[in-house]
Scaffold this active site. Structure first.
Site, PDB file in Angstrom:
ATOM      1  N   LYS A  80       5.480  52.403 -16.437  1.00  0.00           N
ATOM      2  CA  LYS A  80       5.080  52.608 -15.040  1.00  0.00           C
ATOM      3  C   LYS A  80       5.255  51.283 -14.328  1.00  0.00           C
ATOM      4  O   LYS A  80       5.226  50.218 -14.960  1.00  0.00           O
ATOM      5  CB  LYS A  80       3.609  53.046 -14.981  1.00  0.00           C
ATOM      6  CG  LYS A  80       3.200  53.730 -13.713  1.00  0.00           C
ATOM      7  CD  LYS A  80       3.442  55.232 -13.758  1.00  0.00           C
ATOM      8  CE  LYS A  80       3.053  55.912 -12.463  1.00  0.00           C
ATOM      9  NZ  LYS A  80       3.197  57.356 -12.514  1.00  0.00           N
ATOM     10  N   GLY A 181      -6.361  68.335  -1.959  1.00  0.00           N
ATOM     11  CA  GLY A 181      -5.128  67.584  -1.708  1.00  0.00           C
ATOM     12  C   GLY A 181      -3.947  68.512  -1.574  1.00  0.00           C
ATOM     13  O   GLY A 181      -3.511  69.128  -2.548  1.00  0.00           O
ATOM     14  N   VAL A 182      -3.437  68.649  -0.344  1.00  0.00           N
ATOM     15  CA  VAL A 182      -2.289  69.542  -0.123  1.00  0.00           C
ATOM     16  C   VAL A 182      -1.114  68.721   0.417  1.00  0.00           C
ATOM     17  O   VAL A 182      -0.566  68.994   1.476  1.00  0.00           O
ATOM     18  CB  VAL A 182      -2.659  70.745   0.789  1.00  0.00           C
ATOM     19  CG1 VAL A 182      -3.476  71.746  -0.011  1.00  0.00           C
ATOM     20  CG2 VAL A 182      -3.447  70.317   2.024  1.00  0.00           C
ATOM     21  N   GLY A 183      -0.743  67.697  -0.356  1.00  0.00           N
ATOM     22  CA  GLY A 183       0.409  66.853  -0.028  1.00  0.00           C
ATOM     23  C   GLY A 183       1.651  67.388  -0.709  1.00  0.00           C
ATOM     24  O   GLY A 183       1.864  68.605  -0.788  1.00  0.00           O
ATOM     25  N   VAL A 185       2.721  67.845  -3.799  1.00  0.00           N
ATOM     26  CA  VAL A 185       2.577  68.855  -4.853  1.00  0.00           C
ATOM     27  C   VAL A 185       1.701  70.013  -4.367  1.00  0.00           C
ATOM     28  O   VAL A 185       2.057  71.188  -4.520  1.00  0.00           O
ATOM     29  CB  VAL A 185       1.966  68.235  -6.136  1.00  0.00           C
ATOM     30  CG1 VAL A 185       1.731  69.312  -7.192  1.00  0.00           C
ATOM     31  CG2 VAL A 185       2.867  67.140  -6.692  1.00  0.00           C
ATOM     32  N   TYR A 187       0.989  71.267  -1.504  1.00  0.00           N
ATOM     33  CA  TYR A 187       1.587  72.195  -0.531  1.00  0.00           C
ATOM     34  C   TYR A 187       2.435  73.256  -1.245  1.00  0.00           C
ATOM     35  O   TYR A 187       2.298  74.463  -1.000  1.00  0.00           O
ATOM     36  CB  TYR A 187       2.443  71.404   0.470  1.00  0.00           C
ATOM     37  CG  TYR A 187       3.330  72.273   1.309  1.00  0.00           C
ATOM     38  CD1 TYR A 187       2.802  73.013   2.368  1.00  0.00           C
ATOM     39  CD2 TYR A 187       4.695  72.398   1.024  1.00  0.00           C
ATOM     40  CE1 TYR A 187       3.613  73.849   3.120  1.00  0.00           C
ATOM     41  CE2 TYR A 187       5.508  73.227   1.772  1.00  0.00           C
ATOM     42  CZ  TYR A 187       4.972  73.949   2.821  1.00  0.00           C
ATOM     43  OH  TYR A 187       5.766  74.784   3.554  1.00  0.00           O
TER      44      TYR A 187
END
Ligand code: NAD
Length: 354
Positions: A80, A181-183, A185, A187
């Site tokens: 990472k 969280g609807v960003g 992924v 969404y």
């Protein structure tokens, strides 16, 4: 800083600090393991409060990538990188080109891609100075491109398998799912769940993101402070890590937890409280591997999108194997997943870098 004594240090093979005075780049690459292949994992851009915080994060995330890649069955080790900076203010093409030179200096031991705070567009700048990058644009039908929708597909299929195992339902019609969280992924996940008749409840700190899923998928919005404690069938954390902690766990009322966020357990949590409460937890790095499966195919080259999707369809089988073993041995699902990942890491001969 005593790096070898840090709790997050887990025998990492390389930890490298990169600096470029001209662009202001300050970055760290951590290669946890190349036992299964070159270390792959995204580049996170975040305004860390200190170098120590950035180092803790990159050590923890790279370790997680070794487990994720081992369980996904991809020929990649775990790594990472982090860029210290505010992704809303400090991005320039030159910064990402400098980051690409930093990645290149490891000679293929580490392969980067997008992560929180970085995008497909940023990776195209990285690709000007290194070939050790994936998550770039893909032509229709080819493997690759934004990993977010592929992660969402894996989470959707994994969530269905978890619901089937815990609630005995083979479809999601009428199943209530709370999505934090609807960003990128979240969404896409909402779209797949709504298409199958699930009832969606959503929360996000960005009002526009909430509005979009309410308009498109008839989701019901709730305040961010309420989403974790809702009385729903499924809780799907798709925002931040550390959401399963001493404060949240006693408030949980969902029967299933299945979401995309990395490192959902806060440090020190072992999943025992979820097991005792009868909540079935889909280990995060197993259910959210769709993106790395796509990245892996893109990096190896020559694969079609259909092959990526076929590999993502193995995620529910892997989860079911974990659930069955956990039930047989009366252990937590995350302990079983960790053990399986360690077995895979130990059982493979070391491969040379690409
Ligand atoms: P994103 O940044 O596009 O979306 C995250 C969303 O969460 C944003 O809309 C943000 O406003 C929202 N959010 C932040 N804090 C919140 C809070 N306290 N309450 C509610 N909402 C909040 O990120 P993403 O790409 O959708 O990834 C989501 C999660 O999945 C992250 O934890 C990421 O590490 C993990 N993940 C992503 C991928 C991928 O392919 N993108 C792969 C594996 C894991």
């Amino acid at each position: 800083m005593e790096i070898f004594d840090m709790r997050e240090f887990d025998g990492h093979e390389h930890v490298v600090f990169g600096h470029d005075a001209r662009t202001g780049l300050r970055a760290i690459i951590a290669v946890h393991s190349t036992a299964l292949g070159p270390a792959a994992g995204g580049c996170r851009m975040w305004p860390y409060g200190s170098t120590h915080d950035a180092l803790m994060d990159v050590l923890r995330l790279s370790h997680g990538m070794s487990y994720k890649n081992a369980m996904a069955g991809v020929p990649l080790g775990g790594g990472k990188s982090v860029i210290i900076g505010d992704s809303r203010k400090a991005k320039t093409p030159e910064l990402f080109e400098a980051f690409g030179r930093f990645v290149d200096s490891l000679g293929g031991r580490y392969i980067t891609a997008e992560d929180v705070g970085t995008t497909t567009a940023d990776m195209t700048h990285v690709a000007r100075t290194t070939r050790y990058v994936a998550g770039l644009g893909a032509k229709p039908g080819e493997a690759g491109g934004d990993p977010g929708p592929k992660t969402a597909l894996g989470v959707y299929l994994g969530l269905k398998a978890t619901v089937k195992f815990r609630l005995g339902r083979s479809d999601l019609k009428g199943t209530t799912v709370a999505i934090q969280g609807v960003g990128g992924v979240g969404y896409h996940l909402c779209g797949m769940l709504a298409a199958e008749g699930a009832q969606l409840v959503v929360a996000d700190v960005r009002q526009a993101a909430v509005q979009r899923v309410c308009d498109e998928f008839k989701a019901r919005p709730v305040p961010v402070e309420e989403i974790l404690g809702l009385d729903v069938d499924v809780l799907s954390p798709c925002a931040l890590g550390g959401v399963l902690n001493n404060q949240s766990i006693p408030r949980l009322r969902a029967r299933v937890i299945a979401g995309a966020a990395n490192n959902q357990f806060a440090q020190g949590q072992d999943g025992g409280a979820l097991l005792a409460a009868g909540i079935l937890y889909a280990p995060d790095y197993v259910i959210n591997a769709g993106g790395i499966i796509s990245v892996s195919h893109e990096y190896q080259g020559g694969a079609t999108e259909a092959q990526v999707i076929a590999d993502i369809q193995a995620i529910p089988l892997r989860l079911t194997e974990i659930f069955e073993r956990a039930r047989r041995e009366n252990r937590t699902t995350n302990a079983v997943a960790d053990e399986m990942a360690r077995e895979r890491l130990a059982g493979q001969p070391r491969q040379l870098v690409a």
